[in-house]
Design a protein around this motif. Structure first.
Motif: not given
Length: 213
Positions: A133-155
């Motif tokens: 964990l050095k510099g910038t680390t970005i985490f994303g949970i998403y479907d590239k095809t847009l078929y499935t929507a992944v939602d995080f209700a709260a930060d």
């Protein structure tokens, strides 16, 4: 079992048809990045709760004894099927370290449960190679095809744990889809949204966790 497996894979492995390039499955997700004592990424913990429509379809396909619930053996079959079918989509998990993609190993197990008419999947992912964990680390949970929507209700549903994060700054980024469309107006074509292999639009609009260490 063969019919059940094909059915769930068809729903979760994103059928390559342009008409399906918008959400048909909805997930309420919780995500936690765990840091190891040496400051590297230890694991990514996921809890996915699926919408009732999709959950009911899984129930119909995997309820072998017809008791209108999923027993332990049936739940194990669901978890095994999802573990295999989503491997080619990296379990919707996208991680970059200073702009470089971080590959994840296949989860040892995906645990399935069925509560309050909802399918719930719990699993952990670990980097294939040690990633600090050095510099910038970005985490994303998403479907590239847009078929499935992944939602995080709260930060707080995108969490971090481990002493190494004490030296880091973190923020949850929620892009405005209208602004994204306006900024990319010149390149918006039917293929931009409907490419079955996925487009960068899904990445642009996905909620993500950014960590600066």
């Amino acid at each position: 079992m063969k019919r059940q497996t094909i059915s769930l894979i068809a729903m979760l492995s994103l059928l390559p048809l342009p008409a399906l390039a918008h959400p048909h499955i909805f997930i309420d997700a919780k995500f936690e990045v765990v840091a190891a004592p040496d400051g590297s990424i230890a694991e990514l913990r996921n809890v996915w709760r699926f919408d009732e429509v999709f959950s009911s379809s899984v129930l119909l396909d995997f309820d072998k004894n017809g008791n209108m619930t999923l027993d332990p053996g049936e739940l194990k079959a669901v978890g095994k099927t999802v573990r295999n079918s989503l491997a080619q989509y990296d379990y919707y998990t996208n991680v970059t370290s200073n702009g470089k993609a971080v590959a994840m190993a296949k989860p040892e197990e995906i645990r399935a449960d069925y509560k309050d008419d909802a399918l719930i999947l719990t699993f952990s992912l670990k980097p294939l190679q040690k990633t600090s964990l050095k510099g910038t680390t970005i985490f994303g949970i998403y479907d590239k095809t847009l078929y499935t929507a992944v939602d995080f209700a709260a930060d707080s549903d995108m969490a971090t744990s481990g002493e190494a994060f004490a030296r880091c700054k973190r923020k949850v980024v929620r892009p405005n889809s209208d602004e994204i469309i306006a900024q990319n107006q010149a390149t918006l074509t039917s293929m931009f949204f409907n490419d079955p292999m996925g487009t960068n639009y899904s990445q642009l609009v996905a909620t993500r966790l950014e960590v600066q260490c």
